[in-house]
Design a protein around this motif. Structure first.
Motif, PDB file in Angstrom:
ATOM      1  N   THR A 167       0.851  -1.187   0.000  1.00 50.68           N
ATOM      2  CA  THR A 167       0.000   0.000   0.000  1.00 50.68           C
ATOM      3  C   THR A 167       0.887   1.238   0.000  1.00 50.68           C
ATOM      4  OG1 THR A 167      -1.704  -1.165   1.234  1.00 50.68           O
ATOM      5  CG2 THR A 167      -1.804   1.229   1.235  1.00 50.68           C
ATOM      6  N   ALA A 168       0.735   2.080  -0.988  1.00 46.16           N
ATOM      7  CA  ALA A 168       1.580   3.269  -1.103  1.00 46.16           C
ATOM      8  C   ALA A 168       1.132   4.356  -0.139  1.00 46.16           C
ATOM      9  CB  ALA A 168       1.532   3.805  -2.534  1.00 46.16           C
ATOM     10  N   ASN A 169       2.132   5.066   0.438  1.00 41.06           N
ATOM     11  CA  ASN A 169       1.842   6.175   1.329  1.00 41.06           C
ATOM     12  C   ASN A 169       3.064   7.081   1.365  1.00 41.06           C
ATOM     13  OD1 ASN A 169       1.529   7.640   4.097  1.00 41.06           O
ATOM     14  ND2 ASN A 169      -0.462   6.677   3.752  1.00 41.06           N
ATOM     15  N   SER A 170       2.853   8.378   1.508  1.00 44.46           N
ATOM     16  CA  SER A 170       3.981   9.318   1.520  1.00 44.46           C
ATOM     17  C   SER A 170       4.673   9.391   2.875  1.00 44.46           C
ATOM     18  CB  SER A 170       3.502  10.716   1.121  1.00 44.46           C
ATOM     19  OG  SER A 170       2.520  11.171   2.043  1.00 44.46           O
ATOM     20  N   SER A 171       4.126   8.716   3.895  1.00 42.55           N
ATOM     21  CA  SER A 171       4.700   8.738   5.234  1.00 42.55           C
ATOM     22  C   SER A 171       5.443   7.438   5.511  1.00 42.55           C
ATOM     23  CB  SER A 171       3.598   8.934   6.283  1.00 42.55           C
ATOM     24  OG  SER A 171       4.087   8.670   7.579  1.00 42.55           O
ATOM     25  N   LEU A 172       6.728   7.530   5.822  1.00 40.73           N
ATOM     26  CA  LEU A 172       7.497   6.337   6.175  1.00 40.73           C
ATOM     27  C   LEU A 172       6.955   5.700   7.442  1.00 40.73           C
ATOM     28  CD1 LEU A 172       9.875   4.446   5.696  1.00 40.73           C
ATOM     29  CD2 LEU A 172      11.335   6.100   6.909  1.00 40.73           C
ATOM     30  N   GLU A 173       6.547   6.516   8.411  1.00 39.85           N
ATOM     31  CA  GLU A 173       6.000   5.967   9.660  1.00 39.85           C
ATOM     32  C   GLU A 173       4.733   5.158   9.396  1.00 39.85           C
ATOM     33  OE1 GLU A 173       7.602  10.092  11.050  1.00 39.85           O
ATOM     34  OE2 GLU A 173       6.656   9.268   9.279  1.00 39.85           O
ATOM     35  N   THR A 174       3.866   5.650   8.498  1.00 46.20           N
ATOM     36  CA  THR A 174       2.626   4.936   8.180  1.00 46.20           C
ATOM     37  C   THR A 174       2.926   3.593   7.526  1.00 46.20           C
ATOM     38  OG1 THR A 174       1.387   6.997   7.935  1.00 46.20           O
ATOM     39  CG2 THR A 174       0.476   5.046   6.861  1.00 46.20           C
ATOM     40  N   CYS A 175       3.882   3.600   6.606  1.00 43.49           N
ATOM     41  CA  CYS A 175       4.260   2.347   5.944  1.00 43.49           C
ATOM     42  C   CYS A 175       4.883   1.370   6.930  1.00 43.49           C
ATOM     43  CB  CYS A 175       5.220   2.632   4.799  1.00 43.49           C
ATOM     44  SG  CYS A 175       4.479   3.566   3.441  1.00 43.49           S
ATOM     45  N   TYR A 176       5.773   1.875   7.791  1.00 43.69           N
ATOM     46  CA  TYR A 176       6.412   1.000   8.775  1.00 43.69           C
ATOM     47  C   TYR A 176       5.385   0.386   9.723  1.00 43.69           C
ATOM     48  CZ  TYR A 176       9.030  -0.558  12.816  1.00 43.69           C
ATOM     49  OH  TYR A 176       9.508  -1.324  13.864  1.00 43.69           O
ATOM     50  N   ALA A 177       4.355   1.159  10.075  1.00 43.02           N
ATOM     51  CA  ALA A 177       3.325   0.666  10.997  1.00 43.02           C
ATOM     52  C   ALA A 177       2.568  -0.537  10.438  1.00 43.02           C
ATOM     53  CB  ALA A 177       2.352   1.792  11.350  1.00 43.02           C
ATOM     54  N   LYS A 178       2.612  -0.737   9.131  1.00 44.46           N
ATOM     55  CA  LYS A 178       1.941  -1.883   8.512  1.00 44.46           C
ATOM     56  C   LYS A 178       2.799  -3.146   8.540  1.00 44.46           C
ATOM     57  CE  LYS A 178      -0.741   1.024   5.334  1.00 44.46           C
ATOM     58  NZ  LYS A 178      -2.065   0.672   5.893  1.00 44.46           N
ATOM     59  N   THR A 179       4.075  -3.014   8.892  1.00 41.12           N
ATOM     60  CA  THR A 179       4.952  -4.177   8.901  1.00 41.12           C
ATOM     61  C   THR A 179       4.825  -4.945  10.208  1.00 41.12           C
ATOM     62  OG1 THR A 179       6.864  -2.988   9.824  1.00 41.12           O
ATOM     63  CG2 THR A 179       6.581  -2.946   7.419  1.00 41.12           C
ATOM     64  N   ARG A 180       5.238  -6.218  10.156  1.00 39.79           N
ATOM     65  CA  ARG A 180       5.189  -7.091  11.333  1.00 39.79           C
ATOM     66  C   ARG A 180       6.596  -7.572  11.657  1.00 39.79           C
ATOM     67  NH1 ARG A 180       1.884 -11.403   8.280  1.00 39.79           N
ATOM     68  NH2 ARG A 180       3.461 -10.670   6.781  1.00 39.79           N
ATOM     69  N   SER A 181       6.855  -7.800  12.912  1.00 39.07           N
ATOM     70  CA  SER A 181       8.158  -8.290  13.329  1.00 39.07           C
ATOM     71  C   SER A 181       8.274  -9.783  13.034  1.00 39.07           C
ATOM     72  CB  SER A 181       8.370  -8.046  14.830  1.00 39.07           C
ATOM     73  OG  SER A 181       9.666  -8.448  15.224  1.00 39.07           O
ATOM     74  N   GLY A 182       9.392 -10.171  12.418  1.00 38.14           N
ATOM     75  CA  GLY A 182       9.677 -11.576  12.201  1.00 38.14           C
ATOM     76  C   GLY A 182       9.126 -12.175  10.926  1.00 38.14           C
ATOM     77  N   TYR A 183       8.521 -11.383  10.056  1.00 38.44           N
ATOM     78  CA  TYR A 183       7.871 -11.909   8.851  1.00 38.44           C
ATOM     79  C   TYR A 183       8.588 -11.529   7.550  1.00 38.44           C
ATOM     80  CZ  TYR A 183       3.810 -13.565  11.432  1.00 38.44           C
ATOM     81  OH  TYR A 183       2.977 -14.252  12.290  1.00 38.44           O
ATOM     82  N   ASN A 184       9.755 -10.885   7.643  1.00 42.19           N
ATOM     83  CA  ASN A 184      10.445 -10.398   6.453  1.00 42.19           C
ATOM     84  C   ASN A 184       9.586  -9.456   5.616  1.00 42.19           C
ATOM     85  OD1 ASN A 184      13.288 -11.568   6.164  1.00 42.19           O
ATOM     86  ND2 ASN A 184      12.084 -13.367   6.749  1.00 42.19           N
ATOM     87  N   ASP A 185       8.760  -8.667   6.305  1.00 41.67           N
ATOM     88  CA  ASP A 185       8.043  -7.591   5.635  1.00 41.67           C
ATOM     89  C   ASP A 185       9.054  -6.501   5.257  1.00 41.67           C
ATOM     90  OD1 ASP A 185       5.651  -8.884   6.008  1.00 41.67           O
ATOM     91  OD2 ASP A 185       5.042  -7.690   7.743  1.00 41.67           O
ATOM     92  N   GLY A 186       8.653  -5.616   4.359  1.00 41.39           N
ATOM     93  CA  GLY A 186       9.567  -4.562   3.957  1.00 41.39           C
ATOM     94  C   GLY A 186       8.859  -3.338   3.444  1.00 41.39           C
ATOM     95  N   VAL A 187       9.601  -2.250   3.396  1.00 42.58           N
ATOM     96  CA  VAL A 187       9.107  -0.988   2.865  1.00 42.58           C
ATOM     97  C   VAL A 187      10.007  -0.605   1.690  1.00 42.58           C
ATOM     98  CG1 VAL A 187       8.762   1.468   3.305  1.00 42.58           C
ATOM     99  CG2 VAL A 187       8.212  -0.211   5.096  1.00 42.58           C
ATOM    100  N   ILE A 188       9.404  -0.308   0.550  1.00 35.28           N
ATOM    101  CA  ILE A 188      10.134   0.182  -0.618  1.00 35.28           C
ATOM    102  C   ILE A 188      10.081   1.710  -0.598  1.00 35.28           C
ATOM    103  CG2 ILE A 188      10.303   0.185  -3.124  1.00 35.28           C
ATOM    104  CD1 ILE A 188      10.870  -2.521  -1.824  1.00 35.28           C
ATOM    105  N   PHE A 189      11.239   2.338  -0.515  1.00 35.52           N
ATOM    106  CA  PHE A 189      11.345   3.793  -0.418  1.00 35.52           C
ATOM    107  C   PHE A 189      11.652   4.333  -1.810  1.00 35.52           C
ATOM    108  CE2 PHE A 189      12.518   7.215   2.751  1.00 35.52           C
ATOM    109  CZ  PHE A 189      12.683   8.224   1.829  1.00 35.52           C
ATOM    110  N   ILE A 190      10.726   5.113  -2.383  1.00 38.24           N
ATOM    111  CA  ILE A 190      10.902   5.670  -3.722  1.00 38.24           C
ATOM    112  C   ILE A 190      11.592   7.030  -3.609  1.00 38.24           C
ATOM    113  CG2 ILE A 190       9.729   6.452  -5.812  1.00 38.24           C
ATOM    114  CD1 ILE A 190       7.505   4.458  -5.141  1.00 38.24           C
ATOM    115  N   GLY A 191      12.748   7.153  -4.230  1.00 37.87           N
ATOM    116  CA  GLY A 191      13.517   8.383  -4.161  1.00 37.87           C
ATOM    117  C   GLY A 191      12.923   9.477  -5.030  1.00 37.87           C
ATOM    118  N   GLY A 192      13.374  10.714  -4.792  1.00 38.69           N
ATOM    119  CA  GLY A 192      12.879  11.837  -5.571  1.00 38.69           C
ATOM    120  C   GLY A 192      13.608  13.118  -5.232  1.00 38.69           C
ATOM    121  N   ALA A 193      13.068  14.224  -5.721  1.00 37.66           N
ATOM    122  CA  ALA A 193      13.723  15.525  -5.557  1.00 37.66           C
ATOM    123  C   ALA A 193      13.631  16.059  -4.132  1.00 37.66           C
ATOM    124  CB  ALA A 193      13.094  16.535  -6.522  1.00 37.66           C
TER     125      ALA A 193
END
Length: 202
Positions: A1-27
């Motif tokens: 699920t895309a979101n502009s907040s890193l904290e929001t994306c991290y909050a969707k991850t679970r410990s121990g499940y190899n979840d991840g956040v893809i950080f899209i770079g920009g200006a």
């Protein structure tokens, strides 16, 4: 699920499940409103930028007005952090860019910038754990002058801070004689039996 907040994306991850956040770079950089603690184990942060660590455009930057002492703490274990830049623009007071207290993490192509503050005991990265690997990472920079006893990499802690490896990393500074690239702190209880610097540039 895309979101502009890193904290929001991290909050969707679970410990121990190899979840991840893809950080899209920009200006523009992501500016956290509060300090981020990456505490989930086996939880990964991957930047899409393929630039080398110096100048990477997948950026986490704490603004001066936010007044964070440290933007990010990596306390989770078994994480892969890749293609990320971390900076702290706080202008005064002892501050740092990142703290690592988790075990067995891999940091690849991560740019730990020198914080804007030249205050003594400011640092690019503070490491207080064991068995981490830093591959093609950059510690410090050539833009912010270091006029006090500041550190690129600060290795410290009362726990086991051993068997950390630095491979093809660079340690940069524009400084007076009081800055050091790597500080092994006197507060370390366990002797760091093995710290490896392989093909690094100081």
């Amino acid at each position: 699920t895309a979101n502009s907040s890193l904290e929001t994306c991290y909050a969707k991850t679970r410990s121990g499940y190899n979840d991840g956040v893809i950080f899209i770079g920009g200006a523009t950089a992501f500016n956290p409103a509060a300090a981020i603690t990456w505490s989930n184990n086996y939880c990964h942060l991957i930047g899409t930028n393929s630039m080398p660590g110096l100048g990477n455009r997948c950026r986490i930057v704490a603004l001066n007005a936010t007044a964070l002492t440290i933007p990010v703490t990596f306390s989770g274990s078994g994480c892969l952090i890749k293609n990320i830049q971390i900076n702290n623009e706080l202008s005064t007071g002892a501050s740092g860019c990142a703290i690592v207290t988790g075990l067995r993490n891999v940091f690849e192509n991560v740019f730990f910038m020198a914080p804007s503050s030249p205050t003594a005991a400011s640092y690019s990265c503070k490491l207080g754990s064991a068995e981490n690997a830093f591959v093609r990472c950059t510690f410090g920079q050539l833009t912010n002058f270091r006029s006090a006893a500041t550190y690129g990499l600060w290795i410290h802690g009362a726990g086991n801070v051993s068997r950390n490896k630095f491979i093809d990393c660079e340690f940069l500074s524009w400084n007076s004689a009081t800055h050091v690239h790597v500080l092994f702190d006197a507060d370390m209880v366990a002797v760091p039996q093995m710290t490896i610097f392989e093909d690094c540039l100081f």
